[in-house]
Design an enzyme around this catalytic site. Structure first.
Site, short mmCIF file in Angstrom:
data_model
loop_
_atom_site.label_atom_id
_atom_site.label_comp_id
_atom_site.label_asym_id
_atom_site.label_seq_id
_atom_site.Cartn_x
_atom_site.Cartn_y
_atom_site.Cartn_z
N CYS A 190 0.82 -1.21 0.00
CA CYS A 190 0.00 0.00 0.00
C CYS A 190 0.86 1.26 0.00
CB CYS A 190 -0.93 0.02 1.21
SG CYS A 190 -1.98 -1.42 1.31
N CYS A 250 -2.74 8.55 6.20
CA CYS A 250 -1.47 8.62 6.94
C CYS A 250 -1.73 8.85 8.42
CB CYS A 250 -0.59 9.75 6.41
SG CYS A 250 -0.15 9.59 4.68
#
Lengths: 134, 408
Positions: A37, A107
């Site tokens: 990812c 994130c």
């Protein structure tokens, strides 16, 4: 895409990069994300077993600038907090502090997961020790 | 050593315009502003003359027999659209099957998707691990319904050059038309529509030091005569294939850019190749765990260097070297969060795709720039690897594939 000055600042001067001894019974390690990812965060917390205060935090991150900045930020935030307090940190606080755009919200989610995962690891170790002592 | 920043090493995206091209274009904005379609006064004739001269230069550049085989467009995206849609529409009675490859530019792939909605059958060929289309696969995919094969001359991401001459032999033999998106290769490597049996070819000026917004489609006029249905209706310009007042200054620029490329391209490619090899040697000399993406030379564009810097995410890398313009196959550079479809089609692991950086060297790059970039990249890759949990695990001998990662 332009980065916020805070992301750039953390990215260029990341705090607390490094490794703690994962075999240490008071160190909790959280490894979250996946290489496929494009981001993997490893957060390590050294926790005082009596007071449950986070005494030290180190990270290493494979990921974009925002992922690195998010991990750097949380190492600063968790230090000095009890694990109960640290568990309450949420990704939205990270988003606000770093001014992350929508595509970078994952994130901040990862950084929150990393804290939780590191604390869980610590708790697991502690429980295992308690079991062994019985 | 001083170099001027920023350094441009993204010449597959676009190129700076050559000052000689600009010089050729300038009079056509102000003094010679006529409409090339104005047939009854000298202002129109001057424009027409300039456009026709550029047409000759451009035809010669790709080895076309006649300048009448050049159709001006707004760029390669339009050329690709016109080629595919124009052929599909004209030859609908003959067949409805198009063959292309998974690594083509989006201007081809998305056009094919549109055509599929209209009932056209499209075969998207797999590519090898080097990114190239196997001519045998083309041969096997051709059916009696096939009207067109579209395979790019060279890939924009990984620089792989396709065996267009071999594919051309097959399509000619089978009586199927061959289109190539020649944008990245033309001028940099050998390309000749006659020798390669190419029937349609897309080119654009801004990838060869010309202006943006002008392209051309080569449409073969004999053996065989290729017919296409216009996709833009209007005044019937360009022999009815593409209406719209011609963009004279840009077309002049296109012709000049093609002319320079024709005269200097071979020498220039040799020089650019040396720069690329200098960059490659420096990086490989200082860093471990680098992965070369794309075909081996000579089937690789001289100016392309696409490397995976294992354990360092591409966008982080680009942020680190922000004074150098490059590209990355990393997901993070796009909104989709999917890494490069070209690298994926080549079978590159997603993990490695996230770490790829594309350097595109061009006419105006210098040795000093290469040295500067190499030192900068080495420095930052080392720094970022020290910050990468994956690099640490790799160094400890942990097989990253053995770990069960939580996908998110």
């Amino acid at each position: 895409m332009a980065y916020s000055t805070k992301v750039i600042e953390h990215y260029e001067n990341p705090r607390n990069v490094g490794t703690l001894d994962k075999e240490d019974e008071n160190v909790g390690t959280g490894l979250v994300g996946a290489p496929a990812c494009g981001d993997v965060m490893r957060l390590q917390l050294k926790i005082n077993p009596e007071t449950e205060v986070v005494e030290d935090a180190k990270f290493k991150t494979f990921g974009c600038g925002s992922a690195i900045a998010s991990s750097s930020l949380v190492t600063e935030w968790v230090k000095g907090k009890t694990i109960t307090e640290a568990m309450k940190l949420s990704n939205t606080q990270i988003v606000e502090e770093l001014n992350l755009p929508p595509v970078k919200i994952h994130c901040s989610v990862l950084a929150e997961d990393a804290i939780k995962s590191a604390i869980e690891d610590f708790k697991r170790k502690k429980a295992a020790r308690a079991d062994a002592a019985k | 050593m001083t170099v001027k920043l920023p350094i441009y090493m993204d010449n597959h995206a676009t190129t700076p315009m050559d000052p000689r091209v600009l010089e050729a274009m300038l009079p056509y904005f102000t003094e010679k502003f006529g409409n090339a379609a104005s047939r009854n006064h000298s202002c129109g004739w001057a424009a027409e003359e300039a456009v026709e001269y550029a047409r000759e230069q451009s035809a010669k550049f790709i080895g076309a027999k006649s300048e009448k085989e050049i159709v001006w467009t707004s760029g390669a995206t339009e050329s690709n659209n016109l080629a595919l849609k124009g052929v599909a529409e004209f030859y609908a009675d003959k067949g409805n099957h198009i063959i292309t490859a998974k690594t083509e530019h989006k201007a081809i792939l998305d056009t094919c998707k549109r055509l599929e909605k209209d009932g056209v059958q499209v075969t998207y060929l797999d590519v090898g691990t080097d990114g190239s289309v196997d001519p045998d696969d083309v041969k096997k995919a051709i059916t009696d319904k096939t009207i067109l094969v579209s395979v790019m001359l060279a890939n924009n991401e990984v620089g792989t050059i396709n065996r267009i001459a071999e594919i051309g032999k097959i399509t000619r033999e089978k009586g199927v038309l061959l289109h190539t998106d020649a944008v990245q290769g033309v001028g940099k490597i050998d390309f000749d529509v006659e020798a390669m049996n190419v029937d349609l070819a897309s080119i654009t000026a801004h990838k060869m030091y010309g202006p943006k917004g002008v392209g051309a489609l080569f449409v073969r006029r004999s053996k065989p005569r290729v017919r296409i249905v216009a996709q833009i209706d209007g005044g019937g310009h360009e022999r009815g294939m593409r209406s719209g007042t011609l963009n004279t200054p840009s077309i002049v620029g296109f012709g000049k850019a093609a002319d320079i490329m024709m005269k200097e391209g071979r020498e220039e490619s040799a020089r650019i190749f040396k720069l690329r090899e200098r960059l490659r040697a420096k990086l490989y000399g200082a860093l471990d765990e680098l992965v070369w993406n794309g075909a081996e030379d000579p089937w690789h564009l001289p100016g392309n260097l696409n490397l995976s810097f294992s354990f360092v995410e591409g966008e982080a890398m680009m942020m680190a070297i922000k004074d150098v313009a490059v590209s990355s196959g990393s997901a993070c550079t796009s909104a989709s969060l999917e890494p490069s479809y070209v690298l994926r089609a080549m079978g590159v692991d997603e993990e490695l795709a996230h770490t790829s950086i594309r350097f595109g060297l061009g006419r105006f790059n210098t040795e000093e720039e290469v040295d500067y970039v190499a030192a900068l990249v080495i420095d930052h890759v080392s720094r970022l690897r020290n910050m990468s949990p994956l690099y640490e695990m790799h160094k400890e001998g942990i097989d990253l594939k053995s770990i069960e990662w939580a996908a998110h």
